[in-house]
Design a protein around this motif. Structure first.
Motif, mmCIF file in Angstrom:
data_model
loop_
_atom_site.group_PDB
_atom_site.id
_atom_site.type_symbol
_atom_site.label_atom_id
_atom_site.label_comp_id
_atom_site.label_asym_id
_atom_site.label_seq_id
_atom_site.Cartn_x
_atom_site.Cartn_y
_atom_site.Cartn_z
ATOM 1 N N VAL A 17 -24.386 18.735 53.870
ATOM 2 C CA VAL A 17 -24.884 19.928 52.951
ATOM 3 C C VAL A 17 -23.883 20.699 52.743
ATOM 4 N N PHE A 88 -30.832 26.673 54.081
ATOM 5 C CA PHE A 88 -31.010 25.387 53.431
ATOM 6 C C PHE A 88 -32.125 24.570 53.843
ATOM 7 N N SER A 92 -34.518 23.848 50.702
ATOM 8 C CA SER A 92 -34.710 22.433 50.302
ATOM 9 C C SER A 92 -35.707 21.750 50.292
#
Length: 192
Positions: A17, A88, A92
């Protein structure tokens, strides 16, 4: 972090990532159970044991039973990147699609004190049934302080009586250390 990934990448490829945050998926489905593993010192007994637990779980998913109807998303991240990891995670994934998060920090060193965060009554029943079915006695504590990411999470709590384990390195590792949490977690995941 590279040593950690090398130890796992022979069975599962991870996507980066950003530096210090990696993930990979096992299985198929719209819903997720996530497994998160923070890394700060992989040479410590606690962390090395937890990584061995993660490796054995991945092996069992591929060789014994793949999760049905949902995906397992495995996150490995540097402890220094925790804030970015949480950002994240929250951005996500649709948090409504998260069934559970399993935090493997402290999981592989023989601890049997489990913290549950945001669990409902039916979730507690699954935990108790998994404990009975796997033959693993666990002490369950309801976590009242805010945990991030803010989803249903199983955590392994450090017991003060294991204080020396923090100072021991991975040469003291034996597979016995992961037997209890492995049996419990695999039974729990099979109940989802």
């Amino acid at each position: 972090m590279n040593n950690v990934l090398e130890g796992l990448e022979n069975i599962l490829k991870f996507k980066e990532v950003r530096r210090g945050i990696y993930y990979s998926d096992i299985g198929y489905g719209e819903k997720f159970t996530t497994i998160s593993m923070p890394v700060s010192n992989p040479d410590s007994l606690i962390e090395y044991s937890s990584l061995q637990l993660l490796k054995e779980m991945i092996n069992r998913f591929f060789n014994v039973r793949m999760p049905k109807g949902f995906r397992i998303r495995v996150f490995i991240y540097s402890e220094k990147e925790k804030d970015f990891f949480v950002d994240f995670y929250n951005s996500s994934l649709d948090l409504d699609d998260i069934l559970y998060n399993i935090d493997l920090e402290n999981a592989g060193s023989g601890y049997n004190c489990i913290g549950l965060y945001n669990f409902l009554q039916e979730d507690f029943k699954k935990v108790v049934n998994s404990s009975k079915s796997s033959g693993v006695d666990v002490i369950i504590r309801n976590i009242k302080t805010e945990y991030k990411p803010n989803v249903k999470t199983i955590l392994f709590l450090k017991d003060d009586s294991y204080i020396l384990t923090d100072k021991m390195d991975k040469v003291y590792y034996t597979p016995y250390l992961i037997n209890k949490p492995l049996a419990f977690l695999m039974d729990f995941i099979n109940r989802i």
